[in-house]
Design an enzyme around this catalytic site. Structure first.
Site, mmCIF file in Angstrom:
data_model
loop_
_atom_site.group_PDB
_atom_site.id
_atom_site.type_symbol
_atom_site.label_atom_id
_atom_site.label_comp_id
_atom_site.label_asym_id
_atom_site.label_seq_id
_atom_site.Cartn_x
_atom_site.Cartn_y
_atom_site.Cartn_z
ATOM 1 N N GLY A 113 12.491 -5.874 -3.071
ATOM 2 C CA GLY A 113 11.613 -6.899 -2.519
ATOM 3 C C GLY A 113 12.041 -8.283 -2.946
ATOM 4 C CG ASP A 126 9.088 0.825 -4.017
ATOM 5 O OD1 ASP A 126 9.364 -0.380 -4.182
ATOM 6 O OD2 ASP A 126 8.153 1.220 -3.297
ATOM 7 N N GLY A 127 10.477 -0.737 -7.000
ATOM 8 C CA GLY A 127 9.759 -1.595 -7.931
ATOM 9 C C GLY A 127 10.680 -2.220 -8.956
ATOM 10 N N GLY A 128 10.825 -3.542 -8.894
ATOM 11 C CA GLY A 128 11.639 -4.224 -9.898
ATOM 12 C C GLY A 128 13.117 -3.922 -9.814
ATOM 13 C CG MET A 188 -0.261 -1.998 -0.419
ATOM 14 S SD MET A 188 -0.111 -3.326 -1.632
ATOM 15 C CE MET A 188 1.662 -3.287 -1.934
ATOM 16 C CG MET A 210 6.082 4.355 -6.779
ATOM 17 S SD MET A 210 5.219 2.989 -5.994
ATOM 18 C CE MET A 210 5.983 1.533 -6.526
ATOM 19 N N GLY A 241 7.372 -7.954 -7.263
ATOM 20 C CA GLY A 241 7.707 -8.903 -8.312
ATOM 21 C C GLY A 241 7.366 -8.462 -9.730
ATOM 22 C CG HIS A 244 5.528 3.026 -0.375
ATOM 23 N ND1 HIS A 244 5.871 2.252 -1.463
ATOM 24 C CD2 HIS A 244 4.811 4.065 -0.880
ATOM 25 C CE1 HIS A 244 5.391 2.798 -2.562
ATOM 26 N NE2 HIS A 244 4.732 3.893 -2.239
ATOM 27 C CG HIS A 304 10.039 0.000 1.231
ATOM 28 N ND1 HIS A 304 10.067 1.367 0.988
ATOM 29 C CD2 HIS A 304 9.000 -0.484 0.508
ATOM 30 C CE1 HIS A 304 9.085 1.680 0.157
ATOM 31 N NE2 HIS A 304 8.415 0.581 -0.159
ATOM 32 C CB SER A 321 10.190 -4.268 -0.078
ATOM 33 O OG SER A 321 8.790 -4.316 0.070
ATOM 34 C CG MET A 341 1.538 2.414 -2.047
ATOM 35 S SD MET A 341 2.177 0.862 -2.693
ATOM 36 C CE MET A 341 2.954 0.252 -1.218
ATOM 37 C CG ASP A 388 5.677 -1.851 0.030
ATOM 38 O OD1 ASP A 388 5.813 -0.695 -0.414
ATOM 39 O OD2 ASP A 388 6.507 -2.758 -0.162
ATOM 40 N N GLY A 403 1.316 -1.576 -5.859
ATOM 41 C CA GLY A 403 0.309 -2.566 -5.486
ATOM 42 C C GLY A 403 0.845 -3.975 -5.290
ATOM 43 C CG PHE A 404 0.239 -6.545 -7.040
ATOM 44 C CD1 PHE A 404 -0.421 -7.489 -6.255
ATOM 45 C CD2 PHE A 404 -0.514 -5.589 -7.719
ATOM 46 C CE1 PHE A 404 -1.802 -7.480 -6.153
ATOM 47 C CE2 PHE A 404 -1.906 -5.573 -7.625
ATOM 48 C CZ PHE A 404 -2.553 -6.522 -6.850
HETATM 49 C C1 DX5 Z 1 5.005 -2.134 -4.834
HETATM 50 C C2 DX5 Z 1 5.765 -1.797 -3.580
HETATM 51 C C3 DX5 Z 1 7.172 -2.224 -3.583
HETATM 52 C C4 DX5 Z 1 7.386 -3.705 -3.708
HETATM 53 C C5 DX5 Z 1 8.726 -3.906 -4.333
HETATM 54 O O1 DX5 Z 1 3.780 -1.527 -4.770
HETATM 55 O O2 DX5 Z 1 5.755 -0.389 -3.378
HETATM 56 O O3 DX5 Z 1 7.861 -1.721 -2.440
HETATM 57 O O4 DX5 Z 1 7.342 -4.382 -2.475
HETATM 58 O O5 DX5 Z 1 8.901 -5.246 -4.625
HETATM 59 P P1 DX5 Z 1 9.852 -5.685 -5.833
HETATM 60 O O6 DX5 Z 1 11.224 -5.195 -5.485
HETATM 61 O O7 DX5 Z 1 9.740 -7.177 -5.849
HETATM 62 O O8 DX5 Z 1 9.340 -5.050 -7.081
HETATM 63 ZN ZN ZN Z 2 7.019 0.305 -1.717
#
Ligand code: DX5
Ligand code: ZN
Length: 228
Positions: free
Chosen positions: A202, A180-182, A42, A142, A150, A71, A38, A13, A73, A40, A147-148
């Site tokens: 990410g 997606d996420g963490g 927003m 998700m 990390g 993606h 990927h 990402s 959002m 993102d 939104g973020f």
């Molecule tokens: C969060 C995004 C993710 C994000 C993942 O809203 O959709 O794609 O960039 O980042 P990590 O892998 O660090 O959680």
């Molecule tokens: Zn994403």
């Protein structure tokens, strides 16, 4: 796990990359074995953060031949889909929570000649995507609140990954399940075991260590999960 053998793909990402050196990040990820990127998007409404729009997708498209997983959002995804398709997105993934008529968004995106995915926030139940399974290319589950980058992986969403895997297998669909996420070397094996096939990473790719080593560790983790 289902008996179908499917490719497991890693999608770094770019939200976690150094925006001042995206070309370097893309090159390092390609050399490290990334399968896709990927991106993102927003809008500050659907999520409380702003990132980038179609111009950045176009700039990335000019630097890589890998698939671009966009993606969205954002509110009103159908309105902006043409711009992201034109910019070179391979798959446009919209959020079910942002669409009053998800079937209509799917139709609009398909008519643009690109792939379509449907995303669910952690609290959105699997039932919301079930009616679309026969006409989408990806279900994005998700594993953090969007939104973020990390944030910490929410293991409770694994039951939704399993439900999506059974739903897709039941109709013979080859659609991807994206998580997606963490996603890290620690959390990816369980997601692979539950049936995820597309791993958005990410911070675990771009923050700390080297991109190549990080991708190799993630590759080992998803392979281990899918075969255990
Ligand atoms: C969060 C995004 C993710 C994000 C993942 O809203 O959709 O794609 O960039 O980042 P990590 O892998 O660090 O959680
Ligand atoms: Zn994403």
């Amino acid at each position: 796990m289902s008996s179908t053998v499917r490719a497991l793909r890693l999608a770094p990402s770019l939200l976690s990359a150094d925006f001042a050196d995206l070309a370097g990040a893309i090159r390092a990820a390609e050399e490290g074995g990334a399968d896709a990127f990927h991106l993102d998007v927003m809008d500050g409404h659907f999520v409380p953060n702003l990132s980038f729009g179609p111009d950045l997708v176009r700039a990335v498209r000019a630097r890589t031949r890998l698939p671009l997983d966009v993606h969205l959002m954002i509110e009103r995804p159908a309105r902006y889909a043409p711009a992201f398709a034109k910019a070179g997105g391979t798959t446009l993934v919209f959020h079910l929570e942002s669409a009053d008529e998800p079937g209509e968004v799917v139709r609009v995106v398909r008519d643009l000649g690109v792939e379509v995915g449907a995303a669910l926030k952690p609290g959105t139940p699997f039932d919301r995507v079930q009616p679309l399974l026969d006409r989408i290319d990806q279900v994005l589950v998700m594993s953090v609140e969007p939104g973020f980058s990390g944030q910490r992986f929410l293991p409770a969403v694994l039951s939704k990954v399993r439900a999506a895997r059974s739903g897709l297998d039941a109709i013979g669909s080859r659609a991807d399940i994206s998580i997606d996420g963490g996603v890290t070397s620690e959390t990816a094996p369980a997601a692979a075991r539950a049936g995820a096939s597309f791993f958005v990473c990410g911070n675990s790719v771009f923050v700390g260590g080297t991109v190549g080593d990080n991708l190799r560790a993630l590759r080992r983790a998803v392979t281990e999960g899918s075969t255990s």
